[in-house]
Scaffold this motif. Structure first.
Motif, PDB file in Angstrom:
ATOM      1  N   LEU A  31       0.830  -1.203   0.000  1.00  9.25           N
ATOM      2  CA  LEU A  31       0.000   0.000   0.000  1.00  9.25           C
ATOM      3  C   LEU A  31       0.869   1.259   0.000  1.00  9.25           C
ATOM      4  O   LEU A  31       1.877   1.325   0.710  1.00  9.25           O
ATOM      5  N   PRO A  32       0.494   2.285  -0.769  1.00 10.37           N
ATOM      6  CA  PRO A  32       1.273   3.525  -0.777  1.00 10.37           C
ATOM      7  C   PRO A  32       1.055   4.307   0.507  1.00 10.37           C
ATOM      8  O   PRO A  32       0.021   4.181   1.173  1.00 10.37           O
ATOM      9  N   SER A  33       2.022   5.143   0.843  1.00 14.07           N
ATOM     10  CA  SER A  33       1.871   6.022   2.006  1.00 14.07           C
ATOM     11  C   SER A  33       0.872   7.119   1.664  1.00 14.07           C
ATOM     12  O   SER A  33       0.527   7.327   0.493  1.00 14.07           O
ATOM     13  N   LEU A  34       0.398   7.834   2.689  1.00 13.76           N
ATOM     14  CA  LEU A  34      -0.561   8.912   2.455  1.00 13.76           C
ATOM     15  C   LEU A  34       0.037  10.001   1.579  1.00 13.76           C
ATOM     16  O   LEU A  34      -0.650  10.594   0.738  1.00 13.76           O
ATOM     17  N   GLU A  35       1.354  10.259   1.759  1.00 11.12           N
ATOM     18  CA  GLU A  35       2.022  11.273   0.930  1.00 11.12           C
ATOM     19  C   GLU A  35       2.062  10.828  -0.532  1.00 11.12           C
ATOM     20  O   GLU A  35       1.787  11.614  -1.447  1.00 11.12           O
ATOM     21  N   ASP A  36       2.399   9.557  -0.749  1.00 10.84           N
ATOM     22  CA  ASP A  36       2.439   9.023  -2.116  1.00 10.84           C
ATOM     23  C   ASP A  36       1.045   9.029  -2.748  1.00 10.84           C
ATOM     24  O   ASP A  36       0.887   9.285  -3.944  1.00 10.84           O
ATOM     25  N   LEU A  37       0.026   8.755  -1.917  1.00 16.59           N
ATOM     26  CA  LEU A  37      -1.348   8.724  -2.417  1.00 16.59           C
ATOM     27  C   LEU A  37      -1.803  10.127  -2.823  1.00 16.59           C
ATOM     28  O   LEU A  37      -2.473  10.302  -3.853  1.00 16.59           O
ATOM     29  N   ASP A  38      -1.437  11.135  -2.019  1.00 15.90           N
ATOM     30  CA  ASP A  38      -1.773  12.523  -2.375  1.00 15.90           C
ATOM     31  C   ASP A  38      -1.090  12.926  -3.680  1.00 15.90           C
ATOM     32  O   ASP A  38      -1.692  13.569  -4.542  1.00 15.90           O
ATOM     33  N   ALA A  39       0.184  12.530  -3.814  1.00 14.21           N
ATOM     34  CA  ALA A  39       0.930  12.862  -5.032  1.00 14.21           C
ATOM     35  C   ALA A  39       0.301  12.176  -6.245  1.00 14.21           C
ATOM     36  O   ALA A  39       0.210  12.765  -7.325  1.00 14.21           O
ATOM     37  N   TYR A  40      -0.151  10.931  -6.055  1.00 16.03           N
ATOM     38  CA  TYR A  40      -0.809  10.201  -7.138  1.00 16.03           C
ATOM     39  C   TYR A  40      -2.092  10.902  -7.562  1.00 16.03           C
ATOM     40  O   TYR A  40      -2.366  11.061  -8.762  1.00 16.03           O
ATOM     41  N   ALA A  41      -2.901  11.349  -6.576  1.00 13.36           N
ATOM     42  CA  ALA A  41      -4.173  12.013  -6.882  1.00 13.36           C
ATOM     43  C   ALA A  41      -3.938  13.300  -7.670  1.00 13.36           C
ATOM     44  O   ALA A  41      -4.625  13.565  -8.661  1.00 13.36           O
ATOM     45  N   VAL A  42      -2.944  14.080  -7.248  1.00 13.64           N
ATOM     46  CA  VAL A  42      -2.623  15.330  -7.950  1.00 13.64           C
ATOM     47  C   VAL A  42      -2.145  15.029  -9.369  1.00 13.64           C
ATOM     48  O   VAL A  42      -2.546  15.696 -10.340  1.00 13.64           O
ATOM     49  N   GLN A  43      -1.289  14.007  -9.498  1.00 15.26           N
ATOM     50  CA  GLN A  43      -0.743  13.650 -10.812  1.00 15.26           C
ATOM     51  C   GLN A  43      -1.852  13.204 -11.771  1.00 15.26           C
ATOM     52  O   GLN A  43      -1.891  13.634 -12.925  1.00 15.26           O
ATOM     53  N   GLN A  44      -2.761  12.348 -11.295  1.00 12.27           N
ATOM     54  CA  GLN A  44      -3.842  11.864 -12.141  1.00 12.27           C
ATOM     55  C   GLN A  44      -4.761  13.001 -12.576  1.00 12.27           C
ATOM     56  O   GLN A  44      -5.196  13.060 -13.724  1.00 12.27           O
ATOM     57  N   TRP A  45      -5.054  13.894 -11.642  1.00 10.80           N
ATOM     58  CA  TRP A  45      -5.941  15.017 -11.962  1.00 10.80           C
ATOM     59  C   TRP A  45      -5.289  15.925 -13.010  1.00 10.80           C
ATOM     60  O   TRP A  45      -5.955  16.391 -13.924  1.00 10.80           O
ATOM     61  N   GLU A  46      -3.976  16.143 -12.878  1.00 12.31           N
ATOM     62  CA  GLU A  46      -3.278  16.988 -13.841  1.00 12.31           C
ATOM     63  C   GLU A  46      -3.205  16.313 -15.210  1.00 12.31           C
ATOM     64  O   GLU A  46      -3.376  16.977 -16.243  1.00 12.31           O
ATOM     65  N   PHE A  47      -2.957  15.001 -15.251  1.00 19.28           N
ATOM     66  CA  PHE A  47      -2.969  14.278 -16.523  1.00 19.28           C
ATOM     67  C   PHE A  47      -4.339  14.401 -17.186  1.00 19.28           C
ATOM     68  O   PHE A  47      -4.455  14.580 -18.398  1.00 19.28           O
TER      69      PHE A  47
ATOM     70  N   GLN B   7      -3.253  -4.461  -7.897  1.00 18.45           N
ATOM     71  CA  GLN B   7      -3.480  -5.879  -8.152  1.00 18.45           C
ATOM     72  C   GLN B   7      -2.515  -6.710  -7.319  1.00 18.45           C
ATOM     73  O   GLN B   7      -1.297  -6.493  -7.374  1.00 18.45           O
ATOM     74  N   GLY B   8      -3.051  -7.640  -6.530  1.00 15.41           N
ATOM     75  CA  GLY B   8      -2.216  -8.556  -5.786  1.00 15.41           C
ATOM     76  C   GLY B   8      -2.106  -9.887  -6.511  1.00 15.41           C
ATOM     77  O   GLY B   8      -2.495 -10.018  -7.674  1.00 15.41           O
ATOM     78  N   ARG B   9      -1.591 -10.886  -5.840  1.00 11.16           N
ATOM     79  CA  ARG B   9      -1.461 -12.210  -6.463  1.00 11.16           C
ATOM     80  C   ARG B   9      -2.824 -12.831  -6.746  1.00 11.16           C
ATOM     81  O   ARG B   9      -3.048 -13.421  -7.799  1.00 11.16           O
ATOM     82  N   LYS B  10      -3.733 -12.690  -5.782  1.00  8.82           N
ATOM     83  CA  LYS B  10      -5.054 -13.302  -5.935  1.00  8.82           C
ATOM     84  C   LYS B  10      -6.186 -12.282  -5.916  1.00  8.82           C
ATOM     85  O   LYS B  10      -7.237 -12.521  -6.503  1.00  8.82           O
ATOM     86  N   GLU B  11      -5.966 -11.181  -5.225  1.00 10.43           N
ATOM     87  CA  GLU B  11      -7.028 -10.196  -5.047  1.00 10.43           C
ATOM     88  C   GLU B  11      -6.673  -8.865  -5.710  1.00 10.43           C
ATOM     89  O   GLU B  11      -5.499  -8.545  -5.910  1.00 10.43           O
ATOM     90  N   SER B  12      -7.710  -8.086  -6.032  1.00 10.12           N
ATOM     91  CA  SER B  12      -7.547  -6.716  -6.518  1.00 10.12           C
ATOM     92  C   SER B  12      -8.288  -5.784  -5.566  1.00 10.12           C
ATOM     93  O   SER B  12      -9.310  -6.162  -4.982  1.00 10.12           O
ATOM     94  N   TRP B  13      -7.786  -4.585  -5.420  1.00 11.55           N
ATOM     95  CA  TRP B  13      -8.417  -3.654  -4.481  1.00 11.55           C
ATOM     96  C   TRP B  13      -8.295  -2.214  -4.973  1.00 11.55           C
ATOM     97  O   TRP B  13      -7.528  -1.921  -5.882  1.00 11.55           O
ATOM     98  N   PHE B  14      -9.104  -1.341  -4.359  1.00 13.00           N
ATOM     99  CA  PHE B  14      -9.016   0.084  -4.638  1.00 13.00           C
ATOM    100  C   PHE B  14      -8.713   0.825  -3.344  1.00 13.00           C
ATOM    101  O   PHE B  14      -9.108   0.398  -2.254  1.00 13.00           O
ATOM    102  N   ILE B  15      -7.983   1.929  -3.473  1.00 11.86           N
ATOM    103  CA  ILE B  15      -7.578   2.728  -2.314  1.00 11.86           C
ATOM    104  C   ILE B  15      -8.103   4.156  -2.508  1.00 11.86           C
ATOM    105  O   ILE B  15      -7.685   4.853  -3.437  1.00 11.86           O
TER     106      ILE B  15
END
Length: 461
Positions: free
Chosen positions: A133-149, A269-277
Motif C-alpha cells: 500500500l502507498p503512504s498517504l504522501e504518495d497517495l496525495d501525489a498520485y491524486a494530484v498527478q492523475q488530476w493533472e494528466f 493488483q495482488g497475487r489473488k485479489e484486486s483492491w481500490f484505495i
C-alpha cells in the motif's frame, strides 16, 4: 464577446434536483443522511439537530425565534436549503400559518446513525494481503498527478503523457461541452466553457466533472440515485485503506475504474485479489463546495510591470498560464524564462484579447491570479497589484464598446414601396441593422445577403 458561464454545483445541488421518490430512496441509507447533514450551512445543521426528535409539524415562527434579528437572511437560506433537499416539507394552513415537518425517512435513519453508528457495506482488507500500500504522501501525489494528466488531456497539450489512458466514458464528458470536434480528422478543441473550466479551482472542477459523469451514466441507463449513493458512500471510506473490488457490483467496478482516471481512487493488483484505495479527493466528496480547507498552495506572483512568475514544476500550471501569457499568442513571442521550477511570462493586451474571445472574463482571470497567489504575496492586500487588475478590466471593456458585424448597405431604391418592402423582409429574417427612411437606405446582416438579393431581383420584375 461570448459570455459563457459554467455553474459549478456541488453534490447537494445534484441531490436536490432529484425527484421526490429518488430522494426518499437515497435517505434510506444512513450514510447519505450524514452526508446531507455535513453539507448543510451551519444554521441548517442546527435546525435539523433540534428538530430530529420532534415527530409532528413545527410552526415556522419557532424557527424564526431561534435566530437573532440580524440573522434573517441566513435563516431564509437555511430553510430554503432544507426544503430543496426535502429534509423539511412546508405546509400552509387555512390561517396562513406555515409549518415544517421533517422527512420521516431522513429523520428515522439519521437518528439510527447518530445513536448506533453506521456500518459500511465493505471493510478494509487485512494488511497481510495488501503489503504494497502507498503512504498517504504518495497517495496525495498520485491524486494530484492523475488530476493533472486528466486536465492536460482536456487542454489537448503535447505535454500530456502518452501513457495515460483516459476511458471512453471520461472522454464523453469532455465532449459534452468542454471540447468540440468538427470531424474525426481534426483533433478536439477547447470550447468557451472549456477555457472557463480550466480557471476554476480544483473543487469546482471536480464537482463539474462528477455532475457531468452522473448525467452521462444516466443516459446509459444507470440509476442516478444508486450512483449518487455509491459516490457518497465512498466519501466515508478511510483514505489510504484497501477495499476489495469483489465487494462491488459490476456497475460499481466500472465506476471505480473511471474514478481512477480522476485520481479519486488508486487501483492495485495482488497475487489473488484486486483492491481500490480511496484518496482525499474521494473522501472529501461529501464536503461542501464552500469548504476551502483543501485548496492547494498558490504559486503565482504578479508584478506591477505585468510580468508573471509561476514557481511550479507542474506541466498543467504552465499550460494554464499559456491561456493569457504572452508566450502563447504567436511564434513572434517566446518564453522569457523557463527553469525546472520557474516559468516567467507577461500579461499583455494581445494575450488577454485572445482569452476574452475564448469566453474568459476579466473577473475570472483576476480571481484565478488571486486564488493561486504565492504565499509570499497572498497575505498582501491586494495580492495582485491594482494597476494590473484595473488594466485587465479596461482591456475587457475595450472589446465591449464596439461589436464588429459583416453587413451590406442598400440604397437607391426605385420607389418607397420597394424600400419599405425590403425593410419588412430584412426585419422578418432578423437581419435589419439600420434604416434611414428619408434617404431610403438600409443596412442588413451579411448572412442574409443571398435572400436579400433574390428578394430585390423579384421586386424589379
Amino acid at each position: 464577446m461570448p459570455q459563457v458561464k459554467i455553474v459549478a454545483r456541488n453534490f447537494m445541488d445534484m441531490v436536490a434536483s432529484l425527484p421526490a421518490m429518488k430522494l426518499d430512496k437515497l435517505y434510506e441509507n444512513s450514510f447519505i443522511c450524514e452526508a446531507i447533514l455535513r453539507s448543510l450551512p451551519p444554521l441548517a445543521k442546527k435546525y435539523v439537530l433540534q428538530l430530529l426528535y420532534i415527530d409532528g409539524p413545527v410552526p415556522a415562527k419557532w424557527l424564526e425565534e431561534w435566530v437573532l434579528p440580524d440573522g434573517a437572511s441566513k435563516h431564509k437560506v437555511a430553510v430554503d436549503r432544507l426544503i430543496q433537499l426535502r429534509v423539511l416539507t412546508e405546509t400552509v394552513e387555512r390561517k396562513k400559518e406555515a409549518t415544517y415537518l421533517v422527512n420521516r425517512t431522513f429523520q428515522r435513519n439519521l437518528q439510527k446513525h447518530i445513536v448506533h453508528g453506521g456500518v459500511l457495506p465493505r471493510e478494509p482488507m487485512p494488511s497481510n494481503i495488501t503489503v504494497r500500500l502507498p503512504s498517504l504522501e504518495d497517495l496525495d501525489a498520485y491524486a494530484v498527478q492523475q488530476w493533472e494528466f486528466f486536465l492536460l488531456h482536456l487542454i489537448n497539450s503535447t505535454e500530456a503523457e502518452k501513457s495515460t489512458n483516459i476511458s471512453s466514458s471520461m472522454m464523453k464528458i469532455f465532449q459534452r461541452g468542454l471540447l468540440s470536434q468538427k470531424d474525426d480528422k481534426e483533433p478536439p478543441k477547447l470550447t468557451e466553457s472549456g477555457f472557463q473550466f480550466l480557471l476554476m479551482d480544483t473543487n469546482a472542477q471536480l464537482w463539474y466533472i462528477v455532475r457531468e459523469y452522473i448525467s452521462n451514466c444516466e443516459d446509459l441507463g444507470v440509476d442516478t440515485a444508486d450512483l449518487i449513493s455509491f459516490l457518497l458512500e465512498l466519501s466515508f471510506h478511510v483514505t489510504g485503506k484497501a477495499y476489495n473490488l469483489n465487494t462491488l457490483s459490476d456497475i460499481q467496478r466500472n465506476i471505480i475504474k473511471d474514478l481512477a482516471d480522476l485520481g479519486l481512487v488508486k487501483l492495485q493488483q495482488g497475487r489473488k485479489e484486486s483492491w481500490f484505495i480511496p484518496t482525499k479527493l474521494a473522501t472529501n466528496l461529501s464536503i461542501s463546495l464552500a469548504d476551502t480547507s483543501s485548496r492547494k498552495q498558490g504559486y503565482v506572483v504578479v508584478e506591477t510591470n505585468f510580468r508573471t512568475y509561476a514557481y511550479s514544476t507542474s506541466k498543467l500550471h504552465c499550460e494554464i498560464l499559456r491561456l493569457f501569457s504572452r508566450y502563447a499568442i504567436s511564434l513572434l513571442h517566446r518564453i522569457e524564462y523557463q527553469l525546472p521550477n520557474l516559468i516567467v511570462g507577461a500579461i499583455t493586451k494581445e494575450s488577454l484579447y485572445k482569452a476574452f474571445l475564448n469566453g474568459i472574463t476579466a473577473e475570472q482571470i483576476i480571481s484565478f491570479l488571486q486564488q493561486n497567489a504565492h504565499p509570499r504575496v497572498a497575505e498582501r492586500v491586494p495580492s495582485v497589484p491594482e494597476n494590473v487588475t484595473d488594466q485587465i478590466r479596461l482591456w475587457e471593456s475595450d472589446l465591449n464598446r464596439v461589436e464588429m458585424m459583416p453587413a451590406h448597405l442598400y440604397d437607391e431604391f426605385p420607389s418607397r414601396d420597394v424600400f419599405e418592402a425590403a425593410c419588412d423582409f430584412a426585419r422578418e429574417y432578423g437581419g435589419l441593422l439600420w434604416e434611414n427612411s428619408k434617404k431610403m437606405r438600409i443596412v442588413v446582416k451579411a448572412e442574409i445577403f443571398t435572400q436579400m438579393k433574390e428578394f430585390l431581383r423579384r421586386q424589379k420584375q
